[in-house]
Design a protein around this motif. Structure first.
Motif, PDB file in Angstrom:
ATOM      1  N   MET A  30     -40.262  32.704   1.980  1.00 59.02           N
ATOM      2  CA  MET A  30     -39.960  34.012   2.572  1.00 59.02           C
ATOM      3  C   MET A  30     -39.031  33.831   3.773  1.00 59.02           C
ATOM      4  SD  MET A  30     -42.559  36.948   3.983  1.00 59.02           S
ATOM      5  CE  MET A  30     -43.249  35.895   5.259  1.00 59.02           C
ATOM      6  N   SER A  31     -37.965  34.602   3.810  1.00 63.57           N
ATOM      7  CA  SER A  31     -37.003  34.564   4.903  1.00 63.57           C
ATOM      8  C   SER A  31     -37.293  35.690   5.886  1.00 63.57           C
ATOM      9  CB  SER A  31     -35.582  34.718   4.349  1.00 63.57           C
ATOM     10  OG  SER A  31     -34.663  34.965   5.373  1.00 63.57           O
ATOM     11  N   GLN A  32     -37.355  35.362   7.172  1.00 65.57           N
ATOM     12  CA  GLN A  32     -37.577  36.362   8.211  1.00 65.57           C
ATOM     13  C   GLN A  32     -36.572  36.126   9.337  1.00 65.57           C
ATOM     14  OE1 GLN A  32     -42.217  37.752   8.026  1.00 65.57           O
ATOM     15  NE2 GLN A  32     -41.708  36.221   9.557  1.00 65.57           N
ATOM     16  N   ILE A  33     -35.646  37.080   9.513  1.00 66.50           N
ATOM     17  CA  ILE A  33     -34.680  36.969  10.594  1.00 66.50           C
ATOM     18  C   ILE A  33     -34.839  38.154  11.542  1.00 66.50           C
ATOM     19  CG2 ILE A  33     -33.018  35.653   9.232  1.00 66.50           C
ATOM     20  CD1 ILE A  33     -31.355  38.253   9.011  1.00 66.50           C
ATOM     21  N   ALA A  34     -34.556  37.898  12.805  1.00 69.45           N
ATOM     22  CA  ALA A  34     -34.591  38.940  13.836  1.00 69.45           C
ATOM     23  C   ALA A  34     -33.290  38.855  14.629  1.00 69.45           C
ATOM     24  CB  ALA A  34     -35.791  38.763  14.747  1.00 69.45           C
ATOM     25  N   ILE A  35     -32.563  39.947  14.692  1.00 68.91           N
ATOM     26  CA  ILE A  35     -31.254  39.983  15.354  1.00 68.91           C
ATOM     27  C   ILE A  35     -31.332  40.941  16.530  1.00 68.91           C
ATOM     28  CG2 ILE A  35     -28.805  40.498  15.065  1.00 68.91           C
ATOM     29  CD1 ILE A  35     -29.156  39.861  12.081  1.00 68.91           C
ATOM     30  N   TYR A  36     -30.885  40.466  17.693  1.00 67.11           N
ATOM     31  CA  TYR A  36     -30.949  41.242  18.934  1.00 67.11           C
ATOM     32  C   TYR A  36     -29.554  41.736  19.306  1.00 67.11           C
ATOM     33  CZ  TYR A  36     -31.621  42.256  23.936  1.00 67.11           C
ATOM     34  OH  TYR A  36     -31.664  42.849  25.162  1.00 67.11           O
ATOM     35  N   GLY A  37     -29.463  43.015  19.687  1.00 70.71           N
ATOM     36  CA  GLY A  37     -28.200  43.579  20.135  1.00 70.71           C
ATOM     37  C   GLY A  37     -28.321  45.073  20.323  1.00 70.71           C
ATOM     38  N   ASN A  38     -27.182  45.750  20.299  1.00 75.37           N
ATOM     39  CA  ASN A  38     -27.114  47.203  20.473  1.00 75.37           C
ATOM     40  C   ASN A  38     -26.822  47.845  19.121  1.00 75.37           C
ATOM     41  OD1 ASN A  38     -27.440  46.790  23.243  1.00 75.37           O
ATOM     42  ND2 ASN A  38     -25.238  46.738  23.613  1.00 75.37           N
ATOM     43  N   PHE A  39     -27.776  48.571  18.591  1.00 75.10           N
ATOM     44  CA  PHE A  39     -27.689  49.080  17.223  1.00 75.10           C
ATOM     45  C   PHE A  39     -27.253  50.545  17.195  1.00 75.10           C
ATOM     46  CE2 PHE A  39     -30.350  45.404  17.001  1.00 75.10           C
ATOM     47  CZ  PHE A  39     -30.001  44.808  15.798  1.00 75.10           C
ATOM     48  N   LEU A  40     -26.284  50.823  16.324  1.00 76.13           N
ATOM     49  CA  LEU A  40     -25.764  52.179  16.162  1.00 76.13           C
ATOM     50  C   LEU A  40     -25.745  52.518  14.681  1.00 76.13           C
ATOM     51  CD1 LEU A  40     -24.290  54.745  17.239  1.00 76.13           C
ATOM     52  CD2 LEU A  40     -22.153  53.477  16.997  1.00 76.13           C
ATOM     53  N   ASP A  41     -26.396  53.620  14.320  1.00 75.01           N
ATOM     54  CA  ASP A  41     -26.265  54.161  12.978  1.00 75.01           C
ATOM     55  C   ASP A  41     -26.501  55.662  13.044  1.00 75.01           C
ATOM     56  OD1 ASP A  41     -29.030  54.149  13.337  1.00 75.01           O
ATOM     57  OD2 ASP A  41     -29.484  53.291  11.363  1.00 75.01           O
ATOM     58  N   PHE A  42     -26.684  56.311  11.898  1.00 69.40           N
ATOM     59  CA  PHE A  42     -26.749  57.773  11.853  1.00 69.40           C
ATOM     60  C   PHE A  42     -27.957  58.232  11.044  1.00 69.40           C
ATOM     61  CE2 PHE A  42     -22.389  56.517  12.497  1.00 69.40           C
ATOM     62  CZ  PHE A  42     -21.997  57.331  13.559  1.00 69.40           C
ATOM     63  N   THR A  43     -28.490  59.372  11.451  1.00 76.92           N
ATOM     64  CA  THR A  43     -29.614  59.971  10.745  1.00 76.92           C
ATOM     65  C   THR A  43     -29.197  61.181   9.915  1.00 76.92           C
ATOM     66  OG1 THR A  43     -30.146  61.353  12.662  1.00 76.92           O
ATOM     67  CG2 THR A  43     -31.228  59.196  12.525  1.00 76.92           C
ATOM     68  N   GLY A  44     -27.953  61.593  10.037  1.00 77.44           N
ATOM     69  CA  GLY A  44     -27.456  62.746   9.308  1.00 77.44           C
ATOM     70  C   GLY A  44     -25.956  62.849   9.461  1.00 77.44           C
ATOM     71  N   LEU A  45     -25.404  63.983   9.054  1.00 79.02           N
ATOM     72  CA  LEU A  45     -23.967  64.221   9.091  1.00 79.02           C
ATOM     73  C   LEU A  45     -23.577  64.796  10.445  1.00 79.02           C
ATOM     74  CD1 LEU A  45     -21.200  64.437   7.612  1.00 79.02           C
ATOM     75  CD2 LEU A  45     -21.903  66.754   6.917  1.00 79.02           C
ATOM     76  N   PRO A  46     -22.803  64.064  11.253  1.00 79.32           N
ATOM     77  CA  PRO A  46     -22.402  64.616  12.547  1.00 79.32           C
ATOM     78  C   PRO A  46     -21.304  65.665  12.394  1.00 79.32           C
ATOM     79  CG  PRO A  46     -21.452  62.444  12.240  1.00 79.32           C
ATOM     80  CD  PRO A  46     -22.327  62.691  11.051  1.00 79.32           C
ATOM     81  N   ALA A  47     -21.263  66.582  13.323  1.00 79.84           N
ATOM     82  CA  ALA A  47     -20.158  67.534  13.373  1.00 79.84           C
ATOM     83  C   ALA A  47     -18.864  66.784  13.657  1.00 79.84           C
ATOM     84  CB  ALA A  47     -20.414  68.586  14.450  1.00 79.84           C
TER      85      ALA A  47
END
Length: 435
Positions: free
Chosen positions: A1-18
């Motif tokens: 089993m592979s387990q990786i943890a990456i630290y940083g500043n995460f940006l994504d989206f939960t819906g469609l932005p205007a």
């Protein structure tokens, strides 16, 4: 089993932005967080550091995004990047068709496919919908190279049985046999999917377009990709060739090629009825701003498409586009809208190249965000690549200002590493490339 943890500043989206709101609530910003991935899938994004049973990678201050989704690009056309020419139809005859003819050779097709996919990964793209050429071997080579890298790839043999050089034309019977063999071998294998691929309406006879529609009806889960309404001369040509059709887009409707898995590149010269047809059918547009600027094709009306409910994704469209970098493509997307008197946000652009592309392809369960259960396709970015950019970041007024500056000033040099399904597939070299 592979387990990786990456630290940083995460940006994504939960819906469609205007399109024009820098403070849109669809933006999900999680600075100084850990992404946990087990066996290639995202388990969580959390503030607390995980235990020592996780393999940890720290990237403080760096931006981490889902891998870019490029919904329109031509693998063989890396050979014509930056080629001088005129408008679309002349450019195809002068540059593109000769380059594509070389893909009949298996060794050449393998070399180009590997180079192309490595170029995508080095630019931060982990998923692509790709035009190879009419040659079956070009499709085999591309699927083989994508499988070796664990990439999500959608492609298929280009269909072209008229209005093309003899050395690139196929025929209905042979094309059907090639498509059936490729579908049987590759469609649904790992992260690979087949796309029925008429180049564009003028280069396929009615019989070939009908055959393409039959393939879509016969095989569950196929995609369809083609071009539509890119150039005014092209639109006029389609009207002459298909006088019974209401519009260029209507040609594809007539042959059963529109649906939730259809991706049409460009869509500049559409009207309101066309946009409504796209929305009603579930088909999506791939906006290719770099190509549109380079070939002088026109300015895509993004607000009109979004108002109609048409899904808009992004394509670099190499070689009409001048770079495999989606970041450069997004910066050109801003310029196209600015030329039309509109201003769109970094959020709208980035969404189209991540979650928007995933939604358009019906793959949001797999790619485009950091939701639990998605595959860990991600890219680690530097926000600055030189002292001037560092200064610009230091004086950024807010998050949108910082990200917009990065987006408009950035390119593939800002990619630190690209991860596909939890596996490192690209790492920036310590020394620059030299010939």
């Amino acid at each position: 089993m592979s387990q990786i943890a990456i630290y940083g500043n995460f940006l994504d989206f939960t819906g469609l932005p205007a399109l024009g709101d820098p403070a849109d609530a669809a933006v999900r910003w999680r600075p100084d967080h850990w992404l946990l991935a087990r066996d290639g899938r995202v388990v969580a994004v959390q503030a607390d550091e995980p235990g020592d049973d996780w393999q940890k990678q720290r990237h403080p201050g760096r931006l981490i995004l889902p891998g870019f989704v490029d919904t329109h690009v031509h693998s063989a056309q890396i050979d014509v990047l930056g080629a001088w020419g005129t408008a679309l139809l002349d450019w195809l005859e002068t540059h593109t068709f000769p380059a594509e003819s070389r893909m009949a050779d298996a060794a050449h097709a393998a070399m180009i496919s590997n180079l192309f996919l490595d170029g995508l990964l080095a630019s931060g793209t982990t998923t692509a919908m790709v035009f190879p050429t009419v040659h079956k071997v070009s499709v085999d080579a591309l699927f083989t190279a994508a499988q070796a890298r664990g990439m999500r790839l959608i492609t298929g043999k280009v269909l072209m049985d008229r209005h093309a050089p003899d050395y690139l034309r196929d025929d209905v019977t042979g094309a059907r046999a090639d498509c059936e063999a490729l579908i049987a071998q590759w469609h649904g294998r790992g992260r690979l999917a087949y796309a029925v691929t008429p180049r564009f309406a003028p280069t396929s006879t009615d019989a070939q377009l009908a055959m393409a529609g039959e393939l879509m009806a016969r095989h569950e889960g196929l995609y369809m990709q083609t071009h539509v309404a890119e150039n005014t001369d092209e639109v006029a040509w389609v009207a002459q060739l298909f006088p019974q059709a209401r519009s260029y887009l209507d040609v594809y409707r007539h042959f059963g090629l529109l649906g939730p898995r259809a991706m049409l590149a460009h869509g500049i010269w559409l009207d309101d009825a066309d946009r409504q047809l796209l929305a009603d059918s579930g088909a999506a547009l791939s906006h290719c701003p770099s190509s549109n600027l380079f070939l002088g094709s026109g300015l895509f009306d993004w607000p009109a498409a979004q108002a109609a409910g048409t899904a808009v994704s992004m394509g670099c469209d190499v070689g009409g586009g001048t770079s495999l970098s989606m970041l450069r493509t997004l910066a050109d997307g801003y310029k196209v809208q600015a030329m039309a008197g509109r201003r769109i946000t970094a959020w709208a652009l980035l969404h189209a190249a991540t979650l928007g592309g995933a939604n358009a392809l019906g793959l949001a369960h797999e790619i485009g965000s950091f939701n639990a259960g998605t595959l860990a396709d991600l890219v680690i970015w530097d926000l600055a690549a030189d002292p001037v950019q560092q200064r610009r970041q230091a004086v950024a007024r807010d998050l949108h200002d910082a990200i917009f500056a990065w987006l408009t000033l950035g390119d593939e040099r800002h990619v630190v590493a690209t991860v596909v399904a939890g596996e490192l597939r690209y790492q920036r070299p310590a020394t620059p490339f030299t010939a």
